[in-house]
Design an enzyme around this catalytic site. Sequence first.
Site, PDB file in Angstrom:
ATOM      1  N   GLU A 285     -25.766  13.438  52.295  1.00 41.44           N
ATOM      2  CA  GLU A 285     -27.098  12.497  52.497  1.00 41.44           C
ATOM      3  C   GLU A 285     -26.505  11.593  51.068  1.00 41.44           C
ATOM      4  O   GLU A 285     -26.330  11.626  50.145  1.00 41.44           O
ATOM      5  CB  GLU A 285     -27.793  13.697  51.810  1.00 41.44           C
ATOM      6  CG  GLU A 285     -28.063  14.258  52.471  1.00 41.44           C
ATOM      7  CD  GLU A 285     -29.121  16.021  52.053  1.00 41.44           C
ATOM      8  OE1 GLU A 285     -29.782  15.533  51.241  1.00 41.44           O
ATOM      9  OE2 GLU A 285     -29.575  16.943  52.861  1.00 41.44           O
TER      10      GLU A 285
ATOM     11  N   HIS B 262     -34.963  14.348  53.257  1.00 38.13           N
ATOM     12  CA  HIS B 262     -34.598  15.459  52.716  1.00 38.13           C
ATOM     13  C   HIS B 262     -36.088  15.223  51.238  1.00 38.13           C
ATOM     14  O   HIS B 262     -35.618  14.641  49.947  1.00 38.13           O
ATOM     15  CB  HIS B 262     -33.347  15.723  50.893  1.00 38.13           C
ATOM     16  CG  HIS B 262     -32.395  16.537  50.841  1.00 38.13           C
ATOM     17  ND1 HIS B 262     -31.823  17.419  50.759  1.00 38.13           N
ATOM     18  CD2 HIS B 262     -34.169  17.330  50.239  1.00 38.13           C
ATOM     19  CE1 HIS B 262     -31.953  18.261  49.902  1.00 38.13           C
ATOM     20  NE2 HIS B 262     -33.286  18.458  49.618  1.00 38.13           N
TER      21      HIS B 262
ATOM     22  N   ARG C  60     -29.940  23.635  53.812  1.00 36.29           N
ATOM     23  CA  ARG C  60     -28.492  22.783  53.575  1.00 36.29           C
ATOM     24  C   ARG C  60     -27.982  22.750  54.627  1.00 36.29           C
ATOM     25  O   ARG C  60     -28.380  23.352  55.726  1.00 36.29           O
ATOM     26  CB  ARG C  60     -28.217  23.162  52.322  1.00 36.29           C
ATOM     27  CG  ARG C  60     -28.354  23.375  50.920  1.00 36.29           C
ATOM     28  CD  ARG C  60     -28.174  22.193  50.076  1.00 36.29           C
ATOM     29  NE  ARG C  60     -28.749  22.442  49.250  1.00 36.29           N
ATOM     30  CZ  ARG C  60     -30.278  22.009  48.369  1.00 36.29           C
ATOM     31  NH1 ARG C  60     -31.089  21.963  49.377  1.00 36.29           N
ATOM     32  NH2 ARG C  60     -30.615  22.053  47.335  1.00 36.29           N
TER      33      ARG C  60
END
Lengths: 325, 325
Positions: free
Chosen positions: B263, B282, B234
């Site tokens: 993000e 991601h 993360r």
Amino acid sequence: MAATNPVITVLCPDDGARPAGLSSLESVAEIRCTTADSLSEDLRGARGLLLWDFFSRAVSEAWGSADQLEWIHVAAAGVDSLLFDELVDSEVVVTNAQGTFDRPIAEFVLAAVFSRAKDFPRSLRFQHQRHWEHRETQKVAGLTALVIGTGAIGREIARLLRAVGVEVFGAGRTARSGDADFGEVIASDQLAEHVGRADVVVNAAPLTPQTTGLIDADVLAVMAPDSHLINIGRGESVDETALVAALDDGPLGFASLDVFEVEPLPQDSPLWGREDVLISAHMSGDVVGWRDALAEQFLDNARRFAAGETLRNVVDKRKGYVPRH
Amino acid sequence: MAATNPVITVLCPDDGARPAGLSSLESVAEIRCTTADSLSEDLRGARGLLLWDFFSRAVSEAWGSADQLEWIHVAAAGVDSLLFDELVDSEVVVTNAQGTFDRPIAEFVLAAVFSRAKDFPRSLRFQHQRHWEHRETQKVAGLTALVIGTGAIGREIARLLRAVGVEVFGAGRTARSGDADFGEVIASDQLAEHVGRADVVVNAAPLTPQTTGLIDADVLAVMAPDSHLINIGRGESVDETALVAALDDGPLGFASLDVFEVEPLPQDSPLWGREDVLISAHMSGDVVGWRDALAEQFLDNARRFAAGETLRNVVDKRKGYVPRH
């Protein structure tokens, strides 16, 4: 007895770079460092020759001066640029750098496989554009790879690919089964019949008459959809014009190329501008410390030569590579 | 007996994308597909909830309507965006997608390790400039990697790195030795004392209070010279401001980042323009077929739920992840 020590000439590149550790041979050999311009002169009376400038083609021109030559060591894995007819027909023994490049080159192949599977080239382009775009990528485990060339480098590639879950088969001079590293080996002259089974095709073959133009339009046309060609062998084994056509209109999805028909790759090559090609400057095996490893390998053979012992990595000059034991 | 079948609400993203195969549950459950706007209404009476929109934070807002809720399944490995206090304190069981992402993410880590070692980002830049330049690259075998996070993903990363000759040690909640996958495990709160031994540092930890800001200026300052940080966990576990400083003036040589503090990564982030950073959107675990795999995993747990059987992948809500057996 210094007077009886053999003369070993060391052909260095024009910048004069020499292998490390030459002075350690002082007691067993007389070393003559030279460059291409003076090779003819410095070859006279020499019993050994090291091609530290390993792609040099100067030896054939100086061949008339090789009056006492018994041994040539090439500080490279591929000896194709050296093997002219008079040398092949002579008694001169040729040794090479087999072993030094196996693992580094196999690692380069893994870098190519993983980088393409995970779409890194596009990630880097998007990054340059500050563009965030989620994509689905490829799983590497379960892919099938065909490795052309069953020598030491091809075997290390096969072992490393298997270690990460890739299915591997090989292509060599003769078809066989039950090979320790490849399992199945197909005959290279039947490439077109088998290449369609592979998601990844790796050329790791030495350049010989049999492997020149081996990956041609016919082979490229029947590769698997979206497949990946990796060339770490020699550029002349792949027909570059046909390669571009196969990327444009054929099944080929991506090509990772470390070697080319002409090197450095000419400025006007259509390969440079392609997003489905990765270009590397003939460096796949050249990890930090590679020159020292090459020098050490030569020094070992030079000591053996001076002592009259068996040399390591003797090339079969007619085959063009070191045969497997 | 349809009347007694449990209601399972499926929270889909606003584009309405649904998991494949929901109709196979018809005989055992009543499925209600919904989106964030209608979650409050559609949660009433539901005994199960699937977060197909796995980063949604809508559940805490709709919590008042969870009058019969027994089970939430999150179609993701990280459950940090779900675990609000009332849920943690409740009897509601949370399950996740553990397992689906292990190998794909481990492969992404290998792609990052090999790509950086072989200098591919620079090769691609040079290619864009039609620039041929031979370089020496790094050997992967013999590197040392520290994997932070000893869950299923961290373990798969460790196994795959070891398969290609990388030395591995781990960091977890408590120090221990003799771990099957890591050998040595150091305590995450002593990272700064050990991180300097690693050429590659991989963050694979779940986001918890203990791992928020774990890789901070103090840790980054004592990393090994020219080391490589890979974050597939993360973004909040790494202090991005300190990261940029460590690349500029500290020992860090390269960072491969799939996750970020915010993000999508904001347009004005200094990370975009850096040649010593690889940015990925991601997506490290999202291989072709990943959504089908996530759907299948939910369907399996839904059938178990309807039959009153034990659920798989039950999260320890206080720890924030599925504990190892």
